[in-house]
Write an enzyme that holds these catalytic residues in place. Structure first.
Site, mmCIF file in Angstrom:
data_model
loop_
_atom_site.group_PDB
_atom_site.id
_atom_site.type_symbol
_atom_site.label_atom_id
_atom_site.label_comp_id
_atom_site.label_asym_id
_atom_site.label_seq_id
_atom_site.Cartn_x
_atom_site.Cartn_y
_atom_site.Cartn_z
ATOM 1 N N TYR A 46 -4.080 -33.014 17.082
ATOM 2 C CA TYR A 46 -5.420 -32.621 16.655
ATOM 3 C C TYR A 46 -5.996 -32.690 15.616
ATOM 4 C CZ TYR A 46 -3.660 -28.295 14.857
ATOM 5 O OH TYR A 46 -2.739 -27.520 13.915
ATOM 6 N N THR A 112 -3.384 -21.776 9.473
ATOM 7 C CA THR A 112 -2.380 -20.811 9.160
ATOM 8 C C THR A 112 -1.448 -21.389 8.106
ATOM 9 O OG1 THR A 112 -1.196 -22.216 11.035
ATOM 10 C CG2 THR A 112 -2.443 -20.268 11.675
ATOM 11 N N ASP A 113 -1.463 -22.613 7.820
ATOM 12 C CA ASP A 113 -0.555 -22.979 6.903
ATOM 13 C C ASP A 113 -0.665 -22.235 5.544
ATOM 14 O OD1 ASP A 113 0.248 -25.039 8.633
ATOM 15 O OD2 ASP A 113 -0.790 -26.968 7.496
ATOM 16 N N GLU A 306 21.110 -11.940 -11.995
ATOM 17 C CA GLU A 306 22.116 -13.032 -12.212
ATOM 18 C C GLU A 306 21.557 -13.793 -13.486
ATOM 19 O OE1 GLU A 306 24.201 -15.272 -8.961
ATOM 20 O OE2 GLU A 306 22.836 -13.874 -7.580
#
Length: 349
Positions: A46, A112-113, A306
Site C-alpha cells: 500500500y 505507526t513507524d 558499567e
C-alpha cells in the site's frame, strides 16, 4: 395543543443545548497507514498518506455523536518521513488550538513507524492539560477489517473524556491507551503492536468511554520546561547502533558533521564497542553530548553502572529507548550544554 407545542419547543431547546455543549475536537492529519490505500482489499502492499482528513472523518460518522469534530491536514506523509520541522509545526499548532482557539482536545492521525517519537516530543512541548491523543492503524483504509476507523473513533472518545485530562499525550491503538513516554512499537505488522513497556497500558476504551488504570509519573505538558514557541530548528542529534565488532565510522561521521549530540543504542546496559568508545570520548571532549541508551527493548540504561559516566561526562538515558533519548536530548540542548543538567532532565522526563 399549546401544551404539546411547548413540549416540542422545550425538546428542541434541549437538543440545541446538547449540540452546543458537545466538546470541540480538532483532528490534525499527518498521513500514515490510516490514510493509506492498498492495491486491493487483501493486499499487504500500500501507499501511506493518500487519503485526506475529511474522508477519514466521513468514514466514521459515529464520532459526531461524541463531539463537534473538525479536521485539518498538516502534512500527508508516511511516518518514516516524519521530521523535526513537522514536529515543531505540529506542537505549535496544537498549542494554538488548545490555548487560543478554544478546542477541548486534539487528535493526531499518524503513521505507526515513528508514532512513539512524535507522541513523546508532543508530551514535552504541548502546553495544555487538555487531551492530546495520537491514533493510527496497521492496515490501510482500503483493507478488509481496517483498524483505522475504530482507532480514530476511540481516540475521539478519549479526547472528550474528563478522565484523560491532565494525563499528558497518549496513543490510542487497538482499544488501548498508552503513555507517550513508555509506549513502544513491538511488532512490524500486527495490529496489536503497541505496548506500554514494563508499566503496561495506561487505560483502555470500551463502549466509547475511557477507563484509566494509572497515572504517568514523569513530568509532561504543563509541567514541562521546554518551550518551542520561538524555535525554528532543533539541534542535530543522531543515533549510532551498537553491535559486536562495531565500526567507529558512523560515530565518526556524526562528529565530522559537527552534530550537537549523539545517542548510542548500545549493547546491554548501554555499552560501547572499544573502537566506538574511543571516538565517543573524543566527541564528548569536543562538546558533542553523548547519551548512552540500549538496543534492548526493555530495561534501564543505568547511570555510572558499567560505564563511568561521571568520568567521561556521558549521560545515561535511564528509562528512555534510543529514539526517545534523541528527542529529549534535542530539547535539552536548546536549554543547556552542561552534561550534569542534561542528566537531571533525563531523570525528570
Amino acid at each position: 395543543m399549546k401544551q404539546l407545542r411547548g413540549i416540542f419547543v422545550l425538546l428542541a431547546l434541549l437538543v440545541s443545548v446538547n449540540i452546543v455543549a458537545k466538546p470541540k475536537i480538532r483532528i490534525i492529519a499527518t498521513g500514515g497507514t490510516i490514510a493509506g490505500v492498498s492495491q486491493s482489499s487483501t493486499s499487504s502492499s500500500y501507499s501511506a498518506g493518500q487519503v485526506g482528513i475529511q474522508t477519514l472523518i466521513d468514514a466514521v460518522p459515529q464520532m459526531l455523536y461524541l463531539a463537534d469534530v473538525s479536521g485539518e491536514q498538516l502534512v500527508n506523509i508516511g511516518s518514516q518521513d516524519m521530521n523535526n520541522e513537522v514536529w515543531l509545526k505540529l506542537a505549535k499548532r496544537i498549542n494554538q488550538l488548545l490555548n487560543e482557539e478554544g478546542f477541548d482536545g486534539v487528535v493526531v492521525t499518524h503513521g505507526t513507524d515513528t508514532m512513539e517519537e512524535t507522541a513523546y516530543f508532543l508530551n514535552l512541548t504541548v502546553k495544555s492539560d487538555k487531551p492530546v491523543v495520537l491514533a493510527g492503524s496497521m492496515r490501510p483504509s482500503t483493507a478488509i477489517s481496517a483498524d483505522g476507523p475504530a482507532n480514530l473513533y476511540n481516540a475521539v472518545a478519549a479526547a472528550v473524556s474528563p478522565a484523560v485530562k491532565g494525563m499528558g499525550v497518549l496513543c490510542c491503538m487497538n482499544n488501548q491507551l498508552l503513555d507517550a513516554k513508555t509506549v513502544i512499537k513491538t511488532h512490524t505488522i500486527d495490529c496489536d503492536t503497541f505496548e506500554g513497556g514494563p508499566s503496561g497500558i495506561i487505560g483502555y476504551i470500551y463502549n466509547g468511554e475511557a477507563h484509566m488504570l494509572q497515572t504517568p509519573n514523569n513530568a509532561h505538558t504543563t509541567k514541562s520546561e521546554f518551550d518551542v514557541t520561538n524555535l525554528e530548528r532543533l539541534p542535530n542529534v543522531g543515533i549510532v547502533y551498537g553491535y559486536a565488532n562495531a565500526s567507529p565510522l558512523p560515530m565518526q561521521a556524526f562528529v565530522d558533521a559537527k552534530f550537537d549530540g549523539i545517542v548510542l543504542a548500545g549493547v546491554g546496559d548501554g555499552n560501547f564497542y572499544k573502537d566506538v568508545f574511543d571516538v565517543a570520548v573524543k566527541a564528548q571532549q569536543s562538546g558533542i553530548q553523548i547519551v548512552r541508551s540500549s538496543r534492548c527493548p526493555t530495561g534501564p540504561t543505568c547511570l555510572n553502572s558499567e560505564v563511568d559516566d561521571a568520568k567521561y561526562h556521558f549521560v545515561a538515558s535511564l528509562d528512555l529507548n534510543p529514539q526517545k533519548a534523541r528527542v529529549l536530548l534535542m530539547l535539552a540542548l536548546t536549554k543547556t550544554h552542561d552534561w550534569t543538567q542534561i542528566q537531571e532532565l533525563f531523570k525528570k522526563y
